[in-house]
Design an enzyme around this catalytic site. Structure first.
Site, PDB file in Angstrom:
ATOM      1  N   ILE A 144       0.860  -1.169   0.000  1.00 20.97           N
ATOM      2  CA  ILE A 144       0.000   0.000   0.000  1.00 20.97           C
ATOM      3  C   ILE A 144       0.899   1.222   0.000  1.00 20.97           C
ATOM      4  O   ILE A 144       2.041   1.169   0.451  1.00 20.97           O
ATOM      5  CB  ILE A 144      -0.994   0.024   1.188  1.00 20.97           C
ATOM      6  CG1 ILE A 144      -0.270  -0.077   2.532  1.00 20.97           C
ATOM      7  CG2 ILE A 144      -2.029  -1.073   1.051  1.00 20.97           C
ATOM      8  CD1 ILE A 144      -1.223  -0.029   3.733  1.00 20.97           C
ATOM      9  N   ASP A 145       0.403   2.320  -0.538  1.00 20.98           N
ATOM     10  CA  ASP A 145       1.222   3.514  -0.718  1.00 20.98           C
ATOM     11  C   ASP A 145       1.748   4.038   0.612  1.00 20.98           C
ATOM     12  O   ASP A 145       1.160   3.800   1.672  1.00 20.98           O
ATOM     13  CB  ASP A 145       0.407   4.612  -1.406  1.00 20.98           C
ATOM     14  CG  ASP A 145      -0.081   4.204  -2.786  1.00 20.98           C
ATOM     15  OD1 ASP A 145       0.610   3.407  -3.431  1.00 20.98           O
ATOM     16  OD2 ASP A 145      -1.155   4.686  -3.194  1.00 20.98           O
ATOM     17  N   LYS A 146       2.821   4.789   0.543  1.00 16.92           N
ATOM     18  CA  LYS A 146       3.452   5.362   1.732  1.00 16.92           C
ATOM     19  C   LYS A 146       2.431   6.065   2.626  1.00 16.92           C
ATOM     20  O   LYS A 146       2.400   5.860   3.834  1.00 16.92           O
ATOM     21  CB  LYS A 146       4.544   6.348   1.307  1.00 16.92           C
ATOM     22  CG  LYS A 146       5.150   7.137   2.466  1.00 16.92           C
ATOM     23  CD  LYS A 146       6.141   8.176   1.965  1.00 16.92           C
ATOM     24  CE  LYS A 146       6.655   9.032   3.120  1.00 16.92           C
ATOM     25  NZ  LYS A 146       7.588  10.094   2.662  1.00 16.92           N
TER      26      LYS A 146
END
Length: 341
Positions: free
Chosen positions: A143-145
């Site tokens: 999942i994105d930062k």
């Protein structure tokens, strides 16, 4: 560094291929997936009677014994770091963590340290049995930062292979909570006329639009026609805010899992995520639609309002069906509270 020799006796000639037969008959505690066994065969690490067998499709017979030489898992150059983790579940095969917003999953040129992998190398320590020949956590999805929420990570080669297969078959259940501008509605003629956008029963938004890298900005993804990778997102409105609805809380789930998928699909529909610096931008909101507190909170929210809230899959070793949920993080919950005012 000495090799560990694992002897495997062929129990049934029904699977005549060497790689398939070894994957079936190798002891479970060896934690060797079929893909890992295939690589070991190609490397000359599998032998019969002292003679290396390098053909994965070689025929096997009942009672034959093959020796697999498995090197001790090598240490990664990436180092362990004592970073606190919110562990939701852990056993010998895998670990489920609730990742905070702001943490990168995997080391990269711009983020060599402070990542989830660094934290897992410290937390799991000697419980990592080696994935692909390296002592590392098996990242099967990301999942994105600046997205918070649940991730499952493999601790063994066999678990990594089993989880990867489930993600490949799209059998993993993943639900996200998202705060978006506006509110998707089946009665909206603009959405009704968009390619790849339709509504299912109960006002359920379905976006079926391929994704690929943006032509001019390689850090972004974009909806494309007749190219890219197949991607389907569904979204259900949980709650609307404002009159007319200026923002909405959505329950989103993925049929596929592509980079930035929810963010790109919702932006394509005109309902970008609040706080999304890449696809959302800042919007001028009507002062009569929401309270001053709500408008200020939307403008100040520092990240995309996206949270991986639930995760369900079959345990790759035991076969047990597992399901996990993660509460909304504080910043997300406070934004919802501001929208209610």
């Amino acid at each position: 560094m000495s090799d560990t020799i694992i002897s495997v006796e062929i129990s049934d000639p029904a699977l005549a291929r060497l790689d398939k037969a070894l994957a079936r008959d190798v002891p479970v505690e060896a934690n060797l997936s079929r893909s890992r066994i295939a690589r070991l065969i190609a490397e000359g690490a599998v032998s019969k009677g002292g003679v290396a067998v390098t053909d994965q499709k070689a025929k096997v017979a009942l009672g034959e014994v093959y020796d697999i030489a498995v090197a001790e898992a090598a240490e990664l150059e990436t180092g362990p770091e004592d970073i606190p983790l919110d562990v939701v579940y852990e056993d010998a095969a895998l670990i489920v963590v609730n990742k905070p917003a702001g943490m990168v999953v995997h080391p990269a040129p711009g983020s060599p340290t402070g990542t989830l992998v660094n934290a897992l190398l410290h937390h799991c320590a000697d419980s990592l049995s080696g994935i692909g020949g390296a002592k590392r956590p098996g990242i099967v999805h990301r999942i994105d930062k600046d997205t918070s929420g649940l991730l499952v990570v493999a601790k063994s080669d066999a678990a990594h292979h089993g989880l990867a297969k489930q993600f490949e078959k799209h059998s993993v259940e993943r639900h996200y909570r998202a705060l978006a501008y506006g509110m998707p509605d089946a009665a909206d003629p603009r959405l009704r006329g968009m390619a790849g956008v339709d509504f299912e029963a109960s006002n359920l938004l379905r976006v079926n639009a391929n994704l690929a890298r943006h032509k001019t900005d390689r850090q972004r993804q974009a909806v494309v026609k007749n190219a890219g990778r197949h991607a389907i997102t569904r979204a259900r409105v949980v709650e609307g805010f404002g009159t007319p609805p200026t923002a909405s809380l959505l329950d989103c789930w993925l049929e596929t899992g592509r980079t930035h998928q929810i963010r790109v699909h919702l932006a394509y529909c005109g309902h970008a995520l609040i706080g999304d610096p890449t696809y959302g931008g800042k919007r001028k909101l009507a002062k009569t639609a929401l309270s001053e507190t709500a408008i200020a909170a939307i403008g100040a929210f520092p990240r995309q309002a996206l949270h991986a809230a639930s995760l369900g899959f079959m345990h790759p070793v035991s076969g047990e069906t597992l399901h996990f949920e993660a509460d909304l993080p504080t910043d997300f919950a406070e934004l919802i509270a501001a929208l209610h005012r």
